[in-house]
Design a protein around this motif. Structure first.
Motif, PDB file in Angstrom:
ATOM      1  N   VAL A  64       0.840  -1.192   0.000  1.00 39.65           N
ATOM      2  CA  VAL A  64       0.000   0.000   0.000  1.00 39.65           C
ATOM      3  C   VAL A  64       0.880   1.249   0.000  1.00 39.65           C
ATOM      4  CG1 VAL A  64      -1.736   1.319   1.266  1.00 39.65           C
ATOM      5  CG2 VAL A  64      -1.876  -1.178   1.191  1.00 39.65           C
ATOM      6  N   ASP A  68      -2.655   5.172  -2.473  1.00 41.74           N
ATOM      7  CA  ASP A  68      -3.662   4.108  -2.426  1.00 41.74           C
ATOM      8  C   ASP A  68      -4.616   4.267  -1.238  1.00 41.74           C
ATOM      9  OD1 ASP A  68      -2.399   2.860  -4.595  1.00 41.74           O
ATOM     10  OD2 ASP A  68      -1.051   1.753  -3.260  1.00 41.74           O
ATOM     11  N   LEU A  72      -8.683   3.205  -1.138  1.00 42.85           N
ATOM     12  CA  LEU A  72      -9.027   2.023  -0.357  1.00 42.85           C
ATOM     13  C   LEU A  72     -10.041   2.351   0.735  1.00 42.85           C
ATOM     14  CD1 LEU A  72      -5.499   0.376   0.000  1.00 42.85           C
ATOM     15  CD2 LEU A  72      -7.478  -0.645  -1.143  1.00 42.85           C
ATOM     16  N   ARG A 165     -10.239   2.146  -9.649  1.00 41.05           N
ATOM     17  CA  ARG A 165      -9.003   2.753  -9.149  1.00 41.05           C
ATOM     18  C   ARG A 165      -8.205   1.744  -8.316  1.00 41.05           C
ATOM     19  NH1 ARG A 165      -7.742   8.072  -7.431  1.00 41.05           N
ATOM     20  NH2 ARG A 165      -5.514   8.110  -6.898  1.00 41.05           N
ATOM     21  N   VAL A 166      -8.875   1.072  -7.389  1.00 44.82           N
ATOM     22  CA  VAL A 166      -8.201   0.099  -6.533  1.00 44.82           C
ATOM     23  C   VAL A 166      -7.767  -1.119  -7.345  1.00 44.82           C
ATOM     24  CG1 VAL A 166      -8.535  -1.494  -4.592  1.00 44.82           C
ATOM     25  CG2 VAL A 166      -9.356   0.858  -4.430  1.00 44.82           C
ATOM     26  N   ARG A 169      -4.367  -1.447  -8.897  1.00 41.64           N
ATOM     27  CA  ARG A 169      -3.234  -1.672  -7.992  1.00 41.64           C
ATOM     28  C   ARG A 169      -3.308  -3.008  -7.262  1.00 41.64           C
ATOM     29  NH1 ARG A 169       0.712  -1.124  -6.669  1.00 41.64           N
ATOM     30  NH2 ARG A 169       0.738  -0.255  -4.587  1.00 41.64           N
TER      31      ARG A 169
END
Length: 309
Positions: A64, A68, A72, A165-166, A169
């Motif tokens: 993380v 992020d 999150l 978006r999350v 990653r």
């Protein structure tokens, strides 16, 4: 010695099983709502789900980065609020109607994301179907229940954007082991006071059951389905979810829709299927951080893999 060949389940069967699991969880949550309230049910279901995901996956905390953190946290909060509002809605209005109203959120996101003004016709068509479902001309509409479902729709739209978006990653179980605990804490703010004094082993076991039905089992089934079909095909198939909401509402909760309401749910399903066109996207990062499993295809269906956890 002959070896028995395993007949694989078709990917569409996995997606249908996931939808049935989601709507069964919603239908079975109605009895739990009567015991601990919608917020209490959301808190228990999310907490049980968080425990299960933490048990099967180690949260990728070392991966993380500072950028992020807000996505999150935002995804976890959106999931918690969306779940509370959805359960509050099904306490007051039929399950199929709630799912159809909530479906307006991802449809609107899909229309906007397509960069085609004509695509706005699909949320409008779905809205017409919702009007037929709620039948406001009878004067018996539960405005508060519709409002809760509409807030859940907005939450689902935010959920999709934040999931994108999350998802650039983190993937799969790794992301859920980070966001579902945040959702559980969010729901606890209202859910703990609502459930206080009403907890028992029966209630906890019921919460565990609905948590397995949603989000654990659907996540596994959808992950398997997405590995074997395109995201557009998956999203088109998932547009049947409002129809499954009506079906499970009829079979489990004995909520009998009228002919006009059947027409309404058909419009919502047609709008959902049509909105998939032009709904794919490319990830902003080609190397997401994985959880237990390999990365899923990055192009997300317009209605997203899942609505409320």
């Amino acid at each position: 010695m002959k070896t028995r060949q395993r007949i694989p389940v078709p990917p569409w069967g996995l997606a249908v099983a996931a939808m049935i699991s989601v709507q069964l969880s919603s239908a079975f949550s109605v009895d739990l709502i009567a015991d601990v309230g919608p917020a209490g049910t959301a808190w228990l279901r999310l907490s049980m789900g968080a425990i299960i995901f933490l048990a099967i996956a180690r949260p990728p905390l070392r991966s993380v980065r500072r950028p992020d953190i807000l996505p999150l946290l935002g995804l976890g909060v959106a999931t918690g609020l969306m779940t509370i509002m959805f359960l509050a809605a099904i306490e007051r209005i039929p399950l199929g109607t709630t799912v159809a109203i909530e479906f307006l959120g991802p449809l609107t996101v899909a229309a906007i994301r397509s960069h085609n003004h004509k695509a706005l016709a699909w949320p409008a068509l779905a809205l017409a179907g919702v009007v037929l479902l709620t039948e406001p001309w009878h004067g018996e509409i539960d405005a508060l229940g519709v409002m809760f479902a509409a807030i859940a729709a907005a939450g689902w739209g935010a959920y999709i954007l934040l999931t994108q978006r999350v998802g650039d990653r983190f993937t799969g179980t790794g992301a859920l082991s980070l966001t579902v605990p945040v959702a559980a804490v969010t729901a606890a703010i209202v859910g703990v006071p609502q459930a206080a004094g009403h907890l028992s082993w029966e209630v906890l076991l019921a919460a565990l059951g609905v948590a397995v039905l949603m989000p654990v089992l659907p996540f596994i089934l959808e992950m398997m389905a997405l590995r074997r079909m395109t995201s557009t095909a998956f999203g088109t198939l998932m547009s049947l979810e409002p129809a499954f909401g009506v079906l499970l509402g009829l079979l489990v909760l004995h909520q009998q829709p009228s002919i006009i309401q059947f027409v309404g749910i058909t419009l919502v399903v047609v709008a959902g299927a049509a909105a998939q066109r032009g709904g794919d996207r490319r990830p902003s990062s080609p190397e997401p951080v994985t959880g237990l499993e390999p990365p899923l295809p990055h192009a997300l269906p317009a209605t997203s893999p899942r609505n409320e956890v």
